[in-house]
Design a protein around this motif. Structure first.
Motif, short mmCIF file in Angstrom:
data_model
loop_
_atom_site.label_atom_id
_atom_site.label_comp_id
_atom_site.label_asym_id
_atom_site.label_seq_id
_atom_site.Cartn_x
_atom_site.Cartn_y
_atom_site.Cartn_z
N LYS A 11 -6.83 -65.53 33.49
CA LYS A 11 -7.87 -64.68 32.92
C LYS A 11 -7.31 -63.31 32.52
CE LYS A 11 -12.55 -63.07 33.70
NZ LYS A 11 -13.60 -62.79 34.69
N VAL A 30 -4.44 -62.86 37.18
CA VAL A 30 -5.73 -63.26 37.74
C VAL A 30 -6.00 -64.68 37.23
CG1 VAL A 30 -8.21 -62.79 37.85
CG2 VAL A 30 -6.57 -60.88 37.76
N GLU A 59 -8.57 -67.86 37.07
CA GLU A 59 -10.00 -68.18 37.22
C GLU A 59 -10.21 -69.68 37.14
OE1 GLU A 59 -13.57 -65.62 36.27
OE2 GLU A 59 -13.36 -66.73 34.40
N THR A 113 -12.20 -66.27 41.07
CA THR A 113 -10.88 -65.79 40.68
C THR A 113 -9.98 -65.57 41.89
OG1 THR A 113 -11.65 -63.51 40.70
CG2 THR A 113 -11.67 -64.63 38.58
N ASN A 121 -5.88 -63.72 42.72
CA ASN A 121 -4.71 -63.02 42.19
C ASN A 121 -3.45 -63.73 42.64
OD1 ASN A 121 -6.17 -60.79 41.01
ND2 ASN A 121 -6.59 -60.15 43.10
#
Ligand SMILES: [Cu+2]
Length: 265
Positions: A112, A234, A236, A246, A248
């Protein structure tokens, strides 16, 4: 029957004059031809990610499902004898597909945020097939500017109606079996819904991205995103009923990192 024949004749006349069929708006990007579709295997395969430069990191993972699965909802295709006759077994909606191993199929997983650099759209189109009065695949990713090849594998009229909010809406009738139409989405957008105005049960979703880092979970609930340059991203995961989550992740070199998701029913 007579009505259908008249429509076909009208379409043919129209097609010869305007190279258009199905009453759609003029669109320079659009190409409609009646020719044999590609092999069934290719047509039904989930949309593969484009091939960025080899190397880089891989993100792999699984999308689990917890809680109670919604009752499977059977699709009644009685309204169209062709559709009904195309299935020997009951057909169920694909809004929530819980795999036997407790994972979810048809979840779109994508980067994302964090992609830098530009990734031109690949020349190979993504295929969306209308077969057995269902869309194959049910969810998929595509790059902005990449061709979407829409195929009618059925001997009945389908009307593919894309409902984007950022890109241009389109609505195309495909009255003939083996008809193909090429379309493109110019801008990134997530999600874009497709429906058929003839068969109310037909639905599909795609994500349009400016990069090739996306995948769809399979019948084992897994996904793989390859060739990511080093960086912080990120990720998603989007499911049409349960929404988006989401996470990281940081990747370096050619390492493989696992990013798992879990949706609750
Ligand atoms: Cu249809």
């Amino acid at each position: 029957m007579l009505k259908r024949a008249t429509y076909v004749l009208l379409c043919l006349t129209f097609a010869l004059t305007f190279a258009a069929c199905g009453g759609r708006k003029e669109d320079e990007e659009e190409e409609t031809v009646a020719k044999p579709a590609q092999s069934t295997a290719a047509a039904s395969a989930p949309a593969a990610a484009a091939a960025p430069a080899a190397g880089g990191a891989t993100i792999t993972g699984k999308v689990a499902f917890t809680g109670t699965a919604p009752a499977k909802e059977q699709i009644k295709m009685d309204a169209d004898a062709y559709c009904k006759g195309a299935h020997a077994e009951p057909v169920y909606t694909q809004e929530v597909v819980v795999n036997p191993n407790g994972t979810l199929q048809w979840v779109l997983v994508y980067v994302k945020e964090g992609v830098t650099g530009s990734y031109p759209p690949p020349a190979t189109p993504v295929t969306l097939d209308q077969k057995g009065c269902e869309y194959h695949p049910h969810t998929f990713g595509i790059q902005a500017g990449q061709s979407l090849k829409i195929i009618n594998s059925d001997g009945t009229l389908h009307n593919i109606h894309a409902l984007p909010k950022v890109n241009a809406e389109f609505n195309i009738g495909q009255p003939f079996q083996k008809m193909e139409t090429l379309k493109k989405f110019d801008k990134a957008e997530m999600p874009v819904r497709f429906k058929c105005d003839v068969h109310k049960w037909m639905g599909a979703y795609c994500g349009v991205f400016n990069h090739p880092f996306f995948a769809t979970t399979n019948d084992q609930g897994t996904f793989e995103i390859k060739n990511l340059p080093p960086g912080n991203y990120v990720i998603e995961a989007w499911q049409e009923k349960y929404g988006a989550q989401t996470q990281n992740v940081t990747v370096a070199g050619s390492e493989t990192k696992t990013v798992d998701f879990s949706f609750k029913g």
